[in-house]
Design an enzyme around this catalytic site. Structure first.
Site, PDB file in Angstrom:
ATOM      1  N   PHE A   4     -10.656 -19.066  -5.519  1.00 20.65           N
ATOM      2  CA  PHE A   4     -10.331 -18.854  -4.054  1.00 20.65           C
ATOM      3  C   PHE A   4     -11.717 -19.131  -3.383  1.00 20.65           C
ATOM      4  CE2 PHE A   4      -6.535 -16.649  -2.162  1.00 20.65           C
ATOM      5  CZ  PHE A   4      -5.633 -17.255  -2.868  1.00 20.65           C
ATOM      6  N   HIS A  17       5.809  -6.934   4.953  1.00 18.21           N
ATOM      7  CA  HIS A  17       5.169  -8.188   5.422  1.00 18.21           C
ATOM      8  C   HIS A  17       4.367  -8.677   4.035  1.00 18.21           C
ATOM      9  CE1 HIS A  17       2.133 -10.997   7.016  1.00 18.21           C
ATOM     10  NE2 HIS A  17       1.371 -10.387   6.429  1.00 18.21           N
ATOM     11  N   THR A  18       4.167  -8.018   3.018  1.00 20.45           N
ATOM     12  CA  THR A  18       3.649  -8.225   1.785  1.00 20.45           C
ATOM     13  C   THR A  18       4.021  -9.412   1.246  1.00 20.45           C
ATOM     14  OG1 THR A  18       2.353  -5.947   1.536  1.00 20.45           O
ATOM     15  CG2 THR A  18       2.623  -7.380  -0.627  1.00 20.45           C
ATOM     16  N   HIS A  78      -7.079 -17.767   9.388  1.00 20.46           N
ATOM     17  CA  HIS A  78      -7.101 -18.765   8.462  1.00 20.46           C
ATOM     18  C   HIS A  78      -7.062 -20.122   8.655  1.00 20.46           C
ATOM     19  CE1 HIS A  78      -5.294 -20.200   4.598  1.00 20.46           C
ATOM     20  NE2 HIS A  78      -5.230 -18.707   4.006  1.00 20.46           N
ATOM     21  N   LEU A  87       1.905 -19.932   6.984  1.00 21.06           N
ATOM     22  CA  LEU A  87       0.524 -20.392   6.271  1.00 21.06           C
ATOM     23  C   LEU A  87       0.948 -21.099   5.193  1.00 21.06           C
ATOM     24  CD1 LEU A  87      -2.028 -18.837   6.932  1.00 21.06           C
ATOM     25  CD2 LEU A  87      -1.805 -17.543   4.960  1.00 21.06           C
ATOM     26  N   ALA A 101       0.793  -1.163   0.051  1.00 17.01           N
ATOM     27  CA  ALA A 101       0.104  -0.110  -0.036  1.00 17.01           C
ATOM     28  C   ALA A 101       1.106   1.033   0.173  1.00 17.01           C
ATOM     29  CB  ALA A 101      -0.984  -0.026   1.361  1.00 17.01           C
ATOM     30  N   SER A 113      -7.195  -8.701  -0.355  1.00 21.40           N
ATOM     31  CA  SER A 113      -6.509  -7.784   0.772  1.00 21.40           C
ATOM     32  C   SER A 113      -5.269  -7.153  -0.099  1.00 21.40           C
ATOM     33  CB  SER A 113      -5.814  -8.536   1.975  1.00 21.40           C
ATOM     34  OG  SER A 113      -4.968  -7.711   2.617  1.00 21.40           O
ATOM     35  N   GLU A 116      -4.404 -20.501   0.533  1.00 23.02           N
ATOM     36  CA  GLU A 116      -5.724 -20.948   0.179  1.00 23.02           C
ATOM     37  C   GLU A 116      -5.715 -21.589  -1.257  1.00 23.02           C
ATOM     38  OE1 GLU A 116      -8.779 -18.477   1.761  1.00 23.02           O
ATOM     39  OE2 GLU A 116      -9.854 -18.358  -0.234  1.00 23.02           O
ATOM     40  N   HIS A 123      -4.894 -14.233  11.393  1.00 25.85           N
ATOM     41  CA  HIS A 123      -4.187 -14.053  10.118  1.00 25.85           C
ATOM     42  C   HIS A 123      -4.497 -12.528   9.781  1.00 25.85           C
ATOM     43  CE1 HIS A 123      -3.030 -14.649   6.009  1.00 25.85           C
ATOM     44  NE2 HIS A 123      -4.204 -14.357   5.592  1.00 25.85           N
ATOM     45  N   GLN A 164      -9.707 -12.283  11.587  1.00 30.02           N
ATOM     46  CA  GLN A 164      -9.869 -13.686  10.713  1.00 30.02           C
ATOM     47  C   GLN A 164      -8.707 -14.506  10.891  1.00 30.02           C
ATOM     48  OE1 GLN A 164      -8.725 -13.904   6.273  1.00 30.02           O
ATOM     49  NE2 GLN A 164     -10.669 -13.868   6.298  1.00 30.02           N
ATOM     50  N   GLU A 185      -3.681  -2.464   5.100  1.00 29.61           N
ATOM     51  CA  GLU A 185      -4.211  -3.489   6.229  1.00 29.61           C
ATOM     52  C   GLU A 185      -4.426  -2.694   7.572  1.00 29.61           C
ATOM     53  OE1 GLU A 185      -2.806  -7.588   6.434  1.00 29.61           O
ATOM     54  OE2 GLU A 185      -3.703  -7.682   8.405  1.00 29.61           O
ATOM     55  N   LYS A 217      10.218   0.538   8.807  1.00 30.46           N
ATOM     56  CA  LYS A 217      10.892   0.116   9.960  1.00 30.46           C
ATOM     57  C   LYS A 217      11.743  -1.112   9.237  1.00 30.46           C
ATOM     58  CE  LYS A 217       7.422  -2.712  12.550  1.00 30.46           C
ATOM     59  NZ  LYS A 217       7.110  -2.877  13.736  1.00 30.46           N
ATOM     60  N   ARG A 244     -13.018 -11.173   5.509  1.00 30.49           N
ATOM     61  CA  ARG A 244     -12.427 -10.862   3.896  1.00 30.49           C
ATOM     62  C   ARG A 244     -12.130 -12.059   3.225  1.00 30.49           C
ATOM     63  NH1 ARG A 244      -7.160 -11.545   2.001  1.00 30.49           N
ATOM     64  NH2 ARG A 244      -6.326 -12.149   3.975  1.00 30.49           N
ATOM     65  N   LEU A 245     -12.502 -11.798   1.983  1.00 28.51           N
ATOM     66  CA  LEU A 245     -12.245 -13.077   0.983  1.00 28.51           C
ATOM     67  C   LEU A 245     -10.618 -13.027   0.652  1.00 28.51           C
ATOM     68  CD1 LEU A 245     -15.018 -12.918  -1.405  1.00 28.51           C
ATOM     69  CD2 LEU A 245     -14.820 -14.184   0.479  1.00 28.51           C
ATOM     70  N   GLY A 246     -10.105 -14.230   0.580  1.00 26.91           N
ATOM     71  CA  GLY A 246      -8.803 -14.156   0.199  1.00 26.91           C
ATOM     72  C   GLY A 246      -8.834 -13.551  -1.193  1.00 26.91           C
ATOM     73  N   ARG A 263     -13.494 -18.223   4.337  1.00 24.12           N
ATOM     74  CA  ARG A 263     -12.377 -18.490   5.541  1.00 24.12           C
ATOM     75  C   ARG A 263     -12.770 -18.779   6.968  1.00 24.12           C
ATOM     76  NH1 ARG A 263      -7.294 -14.925   3.598  1.00 24.12           N
ATOM     77  NH2 ARG A 263      -6.803 -16.301   1.949  1.00 24.12           N
TER      78      ARG A 263
HETATM   79  C1  LIG Z   1       1.346 -15.601   5.000  1.00 19.56           C
HETATM   80  C2  LIG Z   1       0.260 -14.321   4.454  1.00 19.56           C
HETATM   81  C3  LIG Z   1      -0.358 -14.504   3.341  1.00 19.56           C
HETATM   82  C4  LIG Z   1      -1.216 -13.781   2.519  1.00 19.56           C
HETATM   83  N1  LIG Z   1      -1.597 -14.020   1.165  1.00 19.56           N
HETATM   84  C5  LIG Z   1      -2.441 -13.261   0.713  1.00 19.56           C
HETATM   85  C6  LIG Z   1      -2.906 -13.260  -0.558  1.00 19.56           C
HETATM   86  O1  LIG Z   1      -2.544 -14.616  -1.420  1.00 19.56           O
HETATM   87  N2  LIG Z   1      -3.918 -12.525  -1.058  1.00 19.56           N
HETATM   88  C7  LIG Z   1      -4.200 -11.328  -0.433  1.00 19.56           C
HETATM   89  O2  LIG Z   1      -4.767 -10.704  -1.069  1.00 19.56           O
HETATM   90  N3  LIG Z   1      -3.670 -11.381   0.861  1.00 19.56           N
HETATM   91  C8  LIG Z   1      -2.828 -11.966   1.441  1.00 19.56           C
HETATM   92  N4  LIG Z   1      -2.303 -11.770   2.774  1.00 19.56           N
HETATM   93  C9  LIG Z   1      -2.620 -10.454   3.140  1.00 19.56           C
HETATM   94  C10 LIG Z   1      -1.633  -9.406   2.642  1.00 19.56           C
HETATM   95  O3  LIG Z   1      -0.569  -9.932   2.325  1.00 19.56           O
HETATM   96  C11 LIG Z   1      -1.692  -8.180   3.540  1.00 19.56           C
HETATM   97  O4  LIG Z   1      -2.850  -7.805   3.982  1.00 19.56           O
HETATM   98  C12 LIG Z   1      -1.121  -6.997   2.609  1.00 19.56           C
HETATM   99  O5  LIG Z   1       0.377  -7.488   2.249  1.00 19.56           O
HETATM  100  C13 LIG Z   1      -0.559  -5.719   3.513  1.00 19.56           C
HETATM  101  O6  LIG Z   1      -0.014  -4.709   3.113  1.00 19.56           O
HETATM  102  P1  LIG Z   1       0.395  -3.575   3.614  1.00 19.56           P
HETATM  103  O7  LIG Z   1       1.014  -2.551   2.704  1.00 19.56           O
HETATM  104  O8  LIG Z   1      -0.789  -3.141   4.237  1.00 19.56           O
HETATM  105  O9  LIG Z   1       1.432  -3.660   4.734  1.00 19.56           O
HETATM  106  P2  LIG Z   1       2.965  -4.417   4.800  1.00 19.56           P
HETATM  107  O10 LIG Z   1       3.178  -4.873   3.640  1.00 19.56           O
HETATM  108  O11 LIG Z   1       3.041  -5.121   6.112  1.00 19.56           O
HETATM  109  O12 LIG Z   1       3.728  -2.898   4.806  1.00 19.56           O
HETATM  110  C14 LIG Z   1       3.669  -2.265   6.108  1.00 19.56           C
HETATM  111  C15 LIG Z   1       4.862  -1.282   6.090  1.00 19.56           C
HETATM  112  O13 LIG Z   1       4.779  -0.139   7.160  1.00 19.56           O
HETATM  113  C16 LIG Z   1       6.170  -0.522   7.877  1.00 19.56           C
HETATM  114  N5  LIG Z   1       6.044  -0.064   9.333  1.00 19.56           N
HETATM  115  C17 LIG Z   1       5.378  -0.711  10.118  1.00 19.56           C
HETATM  116  N6  LIG Z   1       5.459  -0.093  11.499  1.00 19.56           N
HETATM  117  C18 LIG Z   1       6.180   0.827  11.137  1.00 19.56           C
HETATM  118  C19 LIG Z   1       6.745   1.856  12.186  1.00 19.56           C
HETATM  119  N7  LIG Z   1       6.453   1.731  13.356  1.00 19.56           N
HETATM  120  N8  LIG Z   1       7.720   2.732  11.400  1.00 19.56           N
HETATM  121  C20 LIG Z   1       8.079   2.651  10.318  1.00 19.56           C
HETATM  122  N9  LIG Z   1       7.443   1.973   9.293  1.00 19.56           N
HETATM  123  C21 LIG Z   1       6.782   0.871   9.754  1.00 19.56           C
HETATM  124  C22 LIG Z   1       6.877  -1.397   7.420  1.00 19.56           C
HETATM  125  O14 LIG Z   1       8.290  -1.307   7.504  1.00 19.56           O
HETATM  126  C23 LIG Z   1       6.441  -2.002   6.018  1.00 19.56           C
HETATM  127  O15 LIG Z   1       7.201  -1.457   5.170  1.00 19.56           O
HETATM  128  C24 LIG Z   1      -1.607 -12.738   3.265  1.00 19.56           C
HETATM  129  C25 LIG Z   1      -0.977 -12.344   4.366  1.00 19.56           C
HETATM  130  C26 LIG Z   1       0.017 -13.410   5.021  1.00 19.56           C
HETATM  131  C27 LIG Z   1       0.374 -13.349   6.516  1.00 19.56           C
END
Ligand SMILES: Cc1cc2nc3c(=O)[nH]c(=O)nc-3n(C[C@H](O)[C@H](O)[C@H](O)COP(=O)(O)OP(=O)(O)OC[C@H]3O[C@@H](n4cnc5c(N)ncnc54)[C@H](O)[C@@H]3O)c2cc1C
Length: 558
Positions: A114, A42-43, A229, A238, A15, A377, A241, A336, A227, A361, A35, A372-374, A272
Site C-alpha cells: 500500500f 460506512h465501514t 484519495h 473509490l 469502531a 484507518s 489503493e 476521502h 485527505q 474516524e 442511524k 493517513r496511510l492507506g 496519498r
Molecule cells: C470508499 C472507502 C474505502 C476505504 N477503504 C479503506 C481501506 O481499505 N483501509 C482502511 O484502513 N480504511 C479505508 N477507508 C476508511 C475507513 O473505511 C473508515 O475510516 C472506517 O471504516 C470508519 O469506521 P468508523 O467505525 O469510524 O465509522 P462508520 O463505519 O462510518 O460507522 C459510523 C456509525 O455511526 C453511526 N452514526 C453516525 N451518525 C449517527 C447519528 N447521528 N446517530 C446515530 N448513529 C450515528 C452510523 O450509523 C454508523 O453505524 C475507506 C473509506 C472509504 C470511503
C-alpha cells in the site's frame, strides 16, 4: 423512565461494534445506537485492507516509521507506537473471530503493498475488506446478545458538571425523543467527508458525532487536514489503493507514467497526498483527458483483476463504463478522509469531559497526523475501538451510577426541534448543503491559498446565516428524513467553519494541507496540533504540542 446502560455507544460501524464487544467482554451492560443498520455503516465501503506487521521481515518499528513519515511528522509518536505494536494482535484476534482474510498458498494471511509502506503489510479480503470485517463484528455482537437501537439518531450529548451523563436521541421510525443515560458514553459516529462535493464517503457521513461533541464543548483537533484519495471515479466512488498495490499504473493524456517525475522511488505507491497533488499538477498542465487521469490495471492481468479486484471491476463498468481488463479507468482525486476529529488519548478518553470516549474516524488520537496511510484507518477503528470499549467498561465499573440528567435536558432539545420543524417559510437545507460542498471543494481543496480561504470563511458564515432560517417541509413525525438531513447540514456547516478557519491560520504546507502561498513545511512555527473549541461566535483556535519520541522530523520524499 429513561433508557440506561453501563456503556452506551453511538455508532455501529467498525469502531463502535469493536468497542461494544470489548465492553461486553469486560462484564458490563452495553447498548448501541445507530442511524443506519449496523452492516450498512460506512465501514462496509472499505476495499483495500488493514495494516499490521505480520510478516517475518516486517516489524512494528518499520510500520511506526512509515506512519510517522506518512503523517508528515504531525502524528503523536507515543500513540503511533501503541497502534503499530498492538496491530498484529488485533488482526489475529479479528481473524480468530472469523474474518475471512485472503490467503497465501501456504495458508497464511495475504498482505498487499500500500502507499507509503515499506513492506506489503495490508491484510485484505479481495476488495471487500471493510464489508467482511463489519459482518464479522456484527456476528460477534449478535452472538453476545448486544442490544442495538437501530435507526436511532443522536441529537445531543448531555453533561452534568463536566461528566458525560448520556445522550438525547430520536427513534427515527416513531419520531419519539429519548433520554439515554450511561455510566460511560462512547462516540463512534464515523466520517465527515460529506462536507465536500464528490466525496468518496457514504451519504450518511455527515460528522454528526463530531459536531454534537463540539457543541457540547469538547475540543476538535487538526480538522484542517483532509485527505484527497488519488483514485476516485466520476461521482467520487473509490477504486482502492489496492489497484496500485497489485501493480496498476497511473498515466496522463500523453501515455506517460508521470509519477516518475514526482516520486521516483515509490512511484504510484507514494503517500496519498503526494499522488493526489501529482495528479492535480498534471491536470493543471493540461495533461488530463476531460478532467481525468488514467488508472491502467492491465499490467495486473485479467485473472488477478477478476479475483482480487472484483468490486473495482464492477464499479468501473457501472460508473465509468470501462472494463479495466480491457482499458484504463478515468479517475481523479476525491475528498476521502479526515485526519482530525474529537481529541482523545490512546484509550479514547477525551481530556476535558470525564466518562466520555470516542473511537474510529470521529476521533483524533492522533495517529494519522497530517496525512493517513492507506490501511491505517481500519486499524485505528479496530484497535482504538477495542481500547475505548475496555476503558469505558472499567470507568463504568468504577462508577456507582450514571450521572443524573440536568433538569430540562430533553425539553430543551424538543424545543429546538419544534422550532426548526415548525417554521413555515424559508429555504430548504439541500441548496445550502450543495453550495457548501461545492465551495469547500473549490476553495479548501487539495491546494489552498489565502484569498480563496478567506472567501471560504466568509461564504460559510453567510451559509450559516441562511441556515438559521431554514425550513423543514415534512411536518410528520415518522421517518422524517427531511428533518434529519436538515440537522446533518447544520453539523456540516459547523465543521466546515473549523476546517476553513484552521486552513487559513496554518501558514505552511504539511501532508494533505498544501498552501500555494506557503509551500514549505515550517516545523519551527507549525509542528503543533490545532484545537477548535466551540464559542457562540465560532471556533476558538488553540494549539498543542506534538509528541515526538523515536523519529525526529526530517524532509519527506518518496
Ligand atoms: C470508499 C472507502 C474505502 C476505504 N477503504 C479503506 C481501506 O481499505 N483501509 C482502511 O484502513 N480504511 C479505508 N477507508 C476508511 C475507513 O473505511 C473508515 O475510516 C472506517 O471504516 C470508519 O469506521 P468508523 O467505525 O469510524 O465509522 P462508520 O463505519 O462510518 O460507522 C459510523 C456509525 O455511526 C453511526 N452514526 C453516525 N451518525 C449517527 C447519528 N447521528 N446517530 C446515530 N448513529 C450515528 C452510523 O450509523 C454508523 O453505524 C475507506 C473509506 C472509504 C470511503
Amino acid at each position: 423512565m429513561p433508557i440506561e446502560h453501563d456503556v452506551l455507544i453511538v455508532g455501529a460501524g467498525l469502531a463502535g461494534m469493536r468497542a461494544a464487544i470489548a465492553a461486553h467482554d469486560a462484564g458490563v451492560d452495553v447498548g448501541v445506537i445507530t442511524k443506519v443498520h449496523p452492516v450498512r455503516s460506512h465501514t462496509c465501503c472499505a476495499q483495500g485492507g488493514i495494516n499490521g506487521a505480520l510478516g517475518d521481515d516486517d516489524s512494528w518499528e518499520a510500520h511506526m516509521f512509515d506512519t510517522v513519515k506518512g503523517a508528515d511528522y504531525l502524528g503523536d509518536q507515543d500513540a503511533i507506537e501503541v497502534m503499530t505494536k498492538e496491530a498484529p494482535h488485533d488482526l489475529i484476534e479479528l481473524e480468530h473471530m472469523g474474518c475471512p482474510f485472503s490467503r497465501n498458498d501456504d495458508g497464511t494471511v495475504a498482505q498487499r503493498p500500500f502507499g507509503g509502506a515499506g513492506f506489503p503489510r495490508t491484510a485484505y479480503a479481495a476488495d471487500i475488506s471493510g464489508f467482511v470485517i463489519l459482518h464479522t463484528l456484527y456476528e460477534q455482537c449478535l452472538k453476545r446478545g448486544i442490544l442495538f437501537y437501530e435507526e436511532w439518531f443522536l441529537l445531543d450529548l448531555v453533561l452534568n458538571d463536566g461528566r458525560a451523563a448520556g445522550i438525547v436521541a430520536v427513534d427515527i421510525v416513531s419520531g419519539k425523543l429519548h433520554e439515554m443515560g450511561a455510566k460511560a458514553v462512547i462516540f463512534a459516529t464515523g466520517p465527515t467527508s460529506r462536507v465536500y462535493e464528490a466525496s468518496s464517503n457514504s451519504v450518511d457521513c455527515t460528522g454528526d458525532g463530531t459536531a454534537v461533541a463540539y457543541r457540547a464543548g469538547l475540543p476538535l483537533m487538526d480538522l484542517e487536514f483532509v485527505q484527497f484519495h488519488p483514485t476516485g471515479l466520476r461521482n467520487g466512488v473509490l477504486v482502492t489503493e489496492g489497484c496500485r498495490g497489485e501493480g496498476g499504473i497511473l498515466v496522463n493524456s500523453e501515455g506517460e507514467r508521470f509519477m516518475k517525475n514526482y516520486a521516483p522511488n515509490k512511484m504510484e505507491l507514494a503517500s496519498r497526498d503526494v499522488v493526489s497533488r501529482a495528479e492535480a499538477e498534471e491536470m493543471a498542465a493540461g495533461r488530463d483527458i476531460d478532467g481525468f487521469i488514467m488508472l491502467d490495471l492491465r499490467p495486473i492481468g485479467t485473472e488477478k483483476i477478476k479475483t482480487r479486484l472484483l468490486q473495482v471491476r464492477e464499479l468501473s463498468m457501472d460508473i465509468a463504463g470501462v472494463d479495466p481488463c480491457l482499458a484504463p479507468i478515468p479517475i481523479r482525486p476525491t475528498p476521502h478522509y479526515f485526519m482530525g476529529g474529537i481529541k482523545v488519548d490512546v484509550d479514547g478518553r477525551a481530556p476535558s469531559v470525564s466518562n466520555f470516549f470516542a473511537a474510529g474516524e470521529v476521533s483524533c488520537v492522533s495517529v494519522h497526523g497530517a496525512n493517513r496511510l492507506g490501511g491505517n484507518s481500519l486499524l485505528d477503528g479496530l484497535l482504538f475501538g477495542r481500547r475505548a470499549g475496555q476503558a469505558a467498561a472499567e470507568t463504568a465499573k468504577q462508577s456507582a451510577s450514571a450521572a443524573a440528567f440536568p433538569a430540562g435536558s430533553l425539553t430543551r432539545v424538543e424545543a429546538q426541534i419544534k422550532k426548526l420543524a415548525g417554521r413555515k417559510k424559508g429555504e430548504r437545507h439541500a441548496g445550502i448543503r450543495a453550495e457548501l460542498q461545492h465551495l469547500m471543494f473549490r476553495d479548501v481543496g487539495i491546494y489552498r491559498e489565502k484569498e480563496a480561504l478567506e472567501s471560504a470563511v466568509a461564504a460559510v458564515a453567510a451559509l450559516k446565516k441562511r441556515y438559521a432560517r431554514v425550513v423543514v417541509q415534512d411536518k410528520g413525525k415518522r421517518f422524517n428524513t427531511d428533518l434529519l438531513q436538515t440537522l446533518e447540514t447544520g453539523h456540516l456547516l459547523d465543521i466546515a467553519e473549523c476546517i476553513a478557519i484552521g486552513a487559513l491560520n496554518r501558514e505552511e504546507s504539511r501532508g494533505s494541507h498544501a498552501r500555494r502561498d506557503f509551500t514549505e513545511r515550517d516545523d519551527k512555527t507549525w509542528l503543533r496540533h490545532s484545537l477548535y473549541t466551540h464559542t457562540p461566535r465560532g471556533p476558538r483556535c488553540d494549539y498543542a504540542p506534538v509528541t515526538i519520541t523515536r523519529f525526529q522530523p526530517e524532509e519527506r520524499s518518496y
